[in-house]
Scaffold this active site. Sequence first.
Site, short mmCIF file in Angstrom:
data_model
loop_
_atom_site.label_atom_id
_atom_site.label_comp_id
_atom_site.label_asym_id
_atom_site.label_seq_id
_atom_site.Cartn_x
_atom_site.Cartn_y
_atom_site.Cartn_z
N TYR A 143 0.96 -1.36 -0.09
CA TYR A 143 -0.03 0.06 0.13
C TYR A 143 0.92 1.25 -0.09
CZ TYR A 143 -3.34 3.69 1.70
OH TYR A 143 -4.13 4.65 1.81
N ASP A 238 9.50 2.48 -1.12
CA ASP A 238 8.48 3.23 -0.49
C ASP A 238 8.76 3.00 1.07
OD1 ASP A 238 4.87 3.34 0.05
OD2 ASP A 238 6.32 4.16 1.25
N LYS A 266 5.81 9.56 8.05
CA LYS A 266 5.43 9.17 9.46
C LYS A 266 6.54 9.68 10.37
CE LYS A 266 2.96 5.02 7.68
NZ LYS A 266 1.66 4.90 8.43
P1 KE4 Z 1 -0.28 8.49 4.43
O1 KE4 Z 1 -0.86 9.34 3.07
O2 KE4 Z 1 -1.44 7.83 5.00
O3 KE4 Z 1 0.61 9.58 5.15
O4 KE4 Z 1 0.81 7.40 3.80
C1 KE4 Z 1 0.38 6.40 3.11
C2 KE4 Z 1 1.34 5.29 3.05
C3 KE4 Z 1 2.39 5.08 2.04
N1 KE4 Z 1 3.14 4.22 1.93
C4 KE4 Z 1 3.04 3.20 2.89
C5 KE4 Z 1 4.23 2.13 3.06
C6 KE4 Z 1 2.02 3.42 3.97
O5 KE4 Z 1 1.89 2.28 5.03
C7 KE4 Z 1 1.23 4.45 4.23
C8 KE4 Z 1 0.19 4.48 5.15
N2 KE4 Z 1 0.18 3.55 6.15
C9 KE4 Z 1 -1.33 3.33 6.59
C10 KE4 Z 1 -1.19 2.15 7.75
N3 KE4 Z 1 -0.46 0.99 7.21
C11 KE4 Z 1 -1.89 4.43 7.35
C12 KE4 Z 1 -3.05 4.26 8.19
C13 KE4 Z 1 -4.13 4.75 7.71
O6 KE4 Z 1 -4.46 4.71 6.29
O7 KE4 Z 1 -4.97 5.58 8.23
#
Ligand code: KE4
Length: 438
Positions: A143, A238, A266
């Site tokens: 993801y 990523d 993060k």
């Molecule tokens: P954000 O757009 O949520 O800041 O980042 C997206 C993203 C990109 N790449 C990886 C590997 C990620 O895990 C994420 C977002 N992680 C999720 C939890 N696995 C965020 C939690 C959520 O969507 O509320």
Amino acid sequence: MEHRRSEQAFRAAQKVMPGGVSSPVRAFGSVGGTPVFMKAGYGAEVTDVDGNRYIDMLSSWGPLILGHAEPKVMRAMYAGFGGTSFGAPTPNETRLAKMLVEALPSVEMVRFVSSGTEATMSALRLARAATGRDKIVKFAGCYHGHVDALLVQAGSGVATLGLPDSPGVTKGTSGDTIVVPYNSIDGVKEAFAAEGDKIAAVIVEPVAANMGVVPPASGFLEELRTITEQNGALLIFDEVVTGFRVGYSGAQGMFDIDPDLTILGKVIGGGLPIGAYGGRKDLMSQIAPSGPVYQAGTLAGNPMSVAAGIGTIRGIQRFASAPGGADDPAGLYAHLDRLTGHLVEGLQERGKRAGIPLTFQRIGSMFTLFFKDGPVGNLQEAKESDTQRFGRFFHAMLNEGVYWPPSQFEAVFLSAAHSAQHVDDVVAAAGRALERIG
Ligand code: KE4
């Protein structure tokens, strides 16, 4: 445990927000029940609106590697600037950018944005512009944020043209994305054999964390580097989850691989909204205003976010028990690796006592407890997990005062604020929970 106020809060939220939440996974959809509404966090613990206290195993999905409301991070956030935003450059953006460039050998320049999604979207645009190609290869189960081009699911077969995985994603968009099973080099080779001269980039979570923690098979990342180089495609790591989480130089440092572009988020914002993408100067200099590839953002490089990020990275560098002394950032990671290893050993022992088939997959301070027997190497194997039993485990732990990630396909993240006592308490709680769910 009493959750009356969370129930009230959830009813009120559902009236004005889709699903009552700002992000789907928070709604407890995969574990059932009413989401717990949080009021405060300090160190390794959080308190909900009913006053219940929990040992937090989520760390806000990874950012809080120093724990909640870490005093130095809070002070940095308030001391580091004269307001919330200027829409003008500030020296702290350069300070944080330099920290990232110094920590990640493959990164010569970075651009800040406000989320991991935005960073991914921008990196894909840059990869397509820099190569003049349209296709992207991604891996099922990885993801990268809610980017249209990556909200695609695998069709049948090994390397398949993506199918829209959400309404609103057009066939045109998903048609430029090729989906391959994680850890399948044959699938990648098949994709390049079919479309090699059209593939702009391969994007990968170097340690997958969004189907649960799935480490790369031996040689997988090295092969990706070789195949992309041979075919003139870019390799995008990523590292939104793994950056400053699995080590001071992320997964690229751990596996000694230089991707062309890296995506971050993060930890680098210490819990405030942030994302970043970076890489070689010849690529990043193509981003506006130094080059033609457009990307912008009102709050990009926000003063509070970058101050919290600087405070967090400085906290990592200063971690007290760093064996090499104050400037050995590896100190925190060695400490978290030991602490998390003890936790997993204890959980494994309790799982055996309860006679429940469990598989643990861990890299440093992040791990997933899969309710299944046998290793998980890709999404298909992850989906063999008993998600019903996981849901019962989640609620049993919640009632024991432990806030576990509310999905089988996510990761537990420990922080510098978790103590050996926290680990013992979580193991004891898990022992009772596993006995109870049977
Ligand atoms: P954000 O757009 O949520 O800041 O980042 C997206 C993203 C990109 N790449 C990886 C590997 C990620 O895990 C994420 C977002 N992680 C999720 C939890 N696995 C965020 C939690 C959520 O969507 O509320």
